[in-house]
Structure formats: C-alpha cells, structure tokens
Design a protein around this motif. Structure first.
Motif, PDB file in Angstrom:
ATOM      1  N   HIS A 249       0.782  -0.989   0.431  1.00 10.96           N
ATOM      2  CA  HIS A 249      -0.252   0.166  -0.157  1.00 10.96           C
ATOM      3  C   HIS A 249       0.845   1.092   0.214  1.00 10.96           C
ATOM      4  O   HIS A 249       1.908   1.291   0.616  1.00 10.96           O
ATOM      5  N   ASN A 258      -6.724  -4.235  -0.499  1.00  9.65           N
ATOM      6  CA  ASN A 258      -7.399  -2.859  -1.810  1.00  9.65           C
ATOM      7  C   ASN A 258      -6.694  -1.728  -3.268  1.00  9.65           C
ATOM      8  O   ASN A 258      -7.073  -1.486  -3.569  1.00  9.65           O
ATOM      9  N   CYS A 259      -5.414  -2.247  -2.752  1.00 11.38           N
ATOM     10  CA  CYS A 259      -4.851  -2.047  -3.749  1.00 11.38           C
ATOM     11  C   CYS A 259      -5.266  -2.922  -5.750  1.00 11.38           C
ATOM     12  O   CYS A 259      -4.939  -4.080  -4.755  1.00 11.38           O
ATOM     13  N   THR A 260      -4.126  -2.472  -6.497  1.00 11.44           N
ATOM     14  CA  THR A 260      -4.245  -3.510  -7.675  1.00 11.44           C
ATOM     15  C   THR A 260      -2.877  -4.102  -7.330  1.00 11.44           C
ATOM     16  O   THR A 260      -2.026  -3.830  -6.812  1.00 11.44           O
ATOM     17  N   PHE A 276      -5.640   2.098  -7.247  1.00 13.06           N
ATOM     18  CA  PHE A 276      -6.625   1.429  -6.215  1.00 13.06           C
ATOM     19  C   PHE A 276      -7.672   0.668  -6.928  1.00 13.06           C
ATOM     20  O   PHE A 276      -8.149   1.546  -7.677  1.00 13.06           O
ATOM     21  N   ARG A 277      -8.322  -0.044  -6.328  1.00 17.42           N
ATOM     22  CA  ARG A 277      -9.438  -0.918  -7.135  1.00 17.42           C
ATOM     23  C   ARG A 277     -10.997  -0.134  -7.119  1.00 17.42           C
ATOM     24  O   ARG A 277     -10.526   0.376  -6.455  1.00 17.42           O
ATOM     25  N   ASP A 279     -14.059  -1.402  -6.235  1.00 14.06           N
ATOM     26  CA  ASP A 279     -14.497  -1.616  -5.715  1.00 14.06           C
ATOM     27  C   ASP A 279     -14.490  -1.550  -4.174  1.00 14.06           C
ATOM     28  O   ASP A 279     -14.763  -1.928  -3.518  1.00 14.06           O
ATOM     29  N   PHE A 280     -13.355  -0.659  -4.256  1.00 14.68           N
ATOM     30  CA  PHE A 280     -12.866  -0.203  -2.570  1.00 14.68           C
ATOM     31  C   PHE A 280     -12.884   1.698  -2.688  1.00 14.68           C
ATOM     32  O   PHE A 280     -12.662   2.069  -4.157  1.00 14.68           O
ATOM     33  N   THR A 281     -13.404   2.585  -2.321  1.00 18.24           N
ATOM     34  CA  THR A 281     -13.165   3.687  -2.284  1.00 18.24           C
ATOM     35  C   THR A 281     -12.395   4.070  -0.702  1.00 18.24           C
ATOM     36  O   THR A 281     -13.243   3.854   0.177  1.00 18.24           O
ATOM     37  N   PRO A 282     -10.803   4.279  -1.237  1.00 15.51           N
ATOM     38  CA  PRO A 282      -9.781   4.483   0.309  1.00 15.51           C
ATOM     39  C   PRO A 282      -9.642   6.263   0.307  1.00 15.51           C
ATOM     40  O   PRO A 282     -10.648   6.944   0.176  1.00 15.51           O
TER      41      PRO A 282
END
Length: 421
Positions: A249, A258-260, A276-277, A279-282
């Motif tokens: 990360h 949740n990272c690519t 970041f993917r 489907d995830f809100t960082p």
C-alpha cells in the motif's frame, strides 16, 4: 460541519447551495438552466476545495451517464460526462479497447477529472484531459455547444473548471487494450533519485514515487507499471531500491488488499494503472489533498525544495506522491506547453495546520512556476496564478463570451481565475 446537500469526498467542505438537481438528459439540463443565476456542476465530489459549490443551484452529473458509443475506425468513444472512469474502462475492455492512462482512483467522473486537469503518470503520457477529442456543453443560454479538437475555442474549453457551462458528453481517444505488469521497489536513496530522476521516471510506462518524508534521505517506494511485451522487464534492483517481497500500500503499514495487484503479475490496463481497485473507496473522509505541478525541467530542484521542508511536512502528511506527465495544449492544464512533474500531498485531516503550511510550501515552489491542481487545497489567488498560466487572460475572454452573465462563476473562481470586473 453539516449540510442538507452533504459534503465533498473528504468531508472538509459542506455544500452551501440552496438546491441540487440530478438531470438525466441534455433537455433536463437546459430546463434547469432557464432563468438560473448561479449554477455549478457537481461530479463525484472528489474536490478538496469549494470549486464545485454554488450560491444557488448544483447540477449533479451523476445521471448524465449516456452509454458509451465506440467509433472503432476513428478510435474514439463518446460517453456521458457523469460516467466514472472505472465504469467506462470496463466497457472498453470488454470491447477490446483502452484509454491511454487513468488516475490513481478509477472512481472519479470523466467530466470532473478533465475540468480540473487531473492526470495519471508517465513521461510520455499527458493529462487525462489531453485525451478529449470532443465536448458537448450546455451554456447558460440553453444553447448546446459542440467543440472538437482543432476548433478555435477547444483548447480553452477542456480544462474549464466548470466556468463555461455544463458538460454533458465527452469524446475520448481510445486505443487497443493492453496489459500492465506492476512492481514495487523500496528504499530509494534520495541522492540516487536526484542523480537518476529521468532514468527512474522513464523505467516504465507509468512510475510513481511515494514517501512520507519522515526520513528525508530515503524515498519509501517506487511503483513501476510496465506495458507487457513493450517495456523492458523489471530490474533486479532500481538504483539501490530493492523489490518489495509482497504487495504494498502507498501508506506504510497499511494492508494492500485494496490496491491493484503487483509482484509483476500481468493484468489488464484498467486493473493496474490505478493504484486502487474500483470496488474499494480509499481514505474516504480521512484525508486532505494538495498537488503542485512543476515544469519537468525544474523537477530535481523542486524535489530538493520540498525535501528542505520535510521536518514541517512529515507531521501533517500521510504520503507524498511524485509522478511525471507529458505536455499538452490546454490553456489551464498543469501541463500546458510543458512536460511536468506533480508533487501530490495526502495530508492528515488538520485543515488549519495544512493551510498554514501551504503558504510556505507554495512560496518555496514559486521559483519553479508551480501550478496548483484546481481540485485540491491551495492558497494562491488570481493575480499569482495569472503568472503561471500564460493563457489565463484568453480564458477569461472565452468565459466572458460564453457566460456573459457569470452564471457559472462562484466565490472560488472569483478568487482564483475570474475576479469581478
């Protein structure tokens, strides 16, 4: 801080507009503009300042998501301005197409990203706005203006800060889909970064350097995103930085779940170019952001100037990202007529302290003609910004012609770009 209309992504700004509407068609936008005196467009709310607020009406672009229309022969796609980049990317990938680049977050809307000059990373890749080939804009008069690359007003209208009208559709350049292999290296000595900056940022299709500035002698991570089958294989080490043994990360100690995907594993462009993917809100609600865009020729000197403030930056910082992008011809772009390097700061949510530090940070970057990212926190006013945007007066003339009643001018634009006349 509370508001009937809610807040921006970070929660540091509560919208003060009197009302909000969510049209789903050009005709509905035209109806909303009839008789309106103060209007702003609102995208995915990923701005950290009041750029998207209004004294009266906010027009959310959330439902302006016309289905993508691909013109394979022209290598173009036309899509609703409220569409998120990640959603468009999925449609393009399914049809065998790609965008040249993406920002760190695939969650942002196309209209909002291009209006503020948002960019990705890559020595040879310009900002996201540079991929725009056409715009459909509803003016305050209700007229629908179509502008295409090469038209007289086009270069002034793409990075428009929402000051010209409501952008309803965007046409973007596309290319055949491609794969990316992502690798992370750790512990790059600052001295090596200084001496080999061009080689490091040129080591892959897209490169990002991350650091917390807690140790000013070391940059914590370098992310290399290589085009599979095109770029050279990842090196064993990168000027002394060593390959990470597992996915990372950008923030030290945070899970990379949740990272690519990293570790050199090939994957489609849309699953590797963002950090970041989809489907995830960082970091939603837990950060502030600033970014300053410096002509590439000043990159190393500006990096040193930021390092000199490390002791003041580090206590307020989550992470700093440094990345490059190529020049474009768009008047209010951070890359207008210059290859550029972006110094991006993700701050702790301590706004008074951050704003006080920004005064000092902007002062040390001023000798390098730094331009602020329009959607993030900065303190410079219109007088200062006119000095780093050579076509600012041309933009003011364009805005006066297309929006003579200043319907789309709010307090933020009065302070930074369009002062009262």
């Amino acid at each position: 801080m509370t508001s009937v209309l809610g807040t921006n992504w970070s929660g540091n700004h509560a919208y003060r507009a009197a009302r909000i509407a969510s049209p789903s068609s050009v005709d509905e936008v035209r109806q909303l503009l009839h008789g309106a005196t103060a209007v702003r467009a609102l995208g995915t709310r990923h701005s950290f300042n009041p750029i998207a607020d209004s004294a009266d009406l906010l027009i959310s672009t959330e439902l302006l998501r016309a289905e993508p229309v691909i013109d394979a022969d022209a290598r173009l796609v036309t899509v609703g301005a409220g569409t998120r980049y990640g959603d468009l990317a999925s449609t393009l990938q399914a049809a065998g197409w790609a965008l040249p680049n993406l920002a760190s977050l695939p969650h942002i809307s196309i209209g909002g990203a291009i209006a503020t000059g948002t960019h990705g990373s890559g020595n040879r890749i310009p900002s996201l706005a540079a991929s725009v080939a056409g715009l459909e804009i509803v003016l305050a008069s209700g007229d629908v203006l179509q502008l295409n690359r090469g038209d007289a007003d086009f270069d002034g209208a793409v990075v428009s800060l929402g000051a010209l009208g409501i952008v309803t559709r965007v046409t973007l350049d596309i290319e055949p889909t491609f794969d990316i292999e992502q690798s992370v290296f750790e512990g790059l000595a600052f001295a090596e970064a200084e001496q080999n900056f061009d080689a490091i940022t040129g080591a892959a299709y897209s490169v990002s350097l991350f650091t917390t500035w807690r140790n000013p002698d070391v940059l914590d991570q370098v992310w290399l995103k290589r085009r599979a089958g095109v770029d050279a294989a990842a090196p064993a080490d990168l000027f002394g930085a060593v390959a990470a043994p597992a996915d990372r990360h950008p923030l030290p100690g945070i899970s990379a779940v949740n990272c690519t995907a990293q570790m050199g594993m090939p994957g489609a462009w849309l699953d590797r170019l963002p950090h970041f993917r989809l489907d995830f809100t960082p970091s939603n609600g837990e950060e502030l952001q600033s970014e300053f865009l410096v002509p590439r020729r000043h990159a190393v000197a500006a990096l040193g100037a930021v390092r000199a403030l490390a002791a003041k930056i580090a206590p307020l910082l989550q992470v700093c990202e440094v990345r490059t992008f190529a020049a474009d011809s768009l008047w209010l772009s951070g890359g207008f007529e210059t290859d550029a390097v972006g110094f991006h700061f993700t701050w702790l949510k301590q706004q008074p302290e951050v704003e006080a530090l920004l005064l000092e940070l902007e002062a040390v970057l001023a000798p390098f003609s730094a331009r602020p990212h329009w959607g993030k926190l900065f303190t410079a006013d219109a007088a200062a910004l006119e000095g780093v945007y050579p076509r600012m007066r041309n933009f003011r003339a364009l805005a006066a012609r297309l929006d003579p009643s200043r319907v789309f001018v709010n307090e933020f634009l009065e302070r930074t770009v369009l002062p009262p006349v």
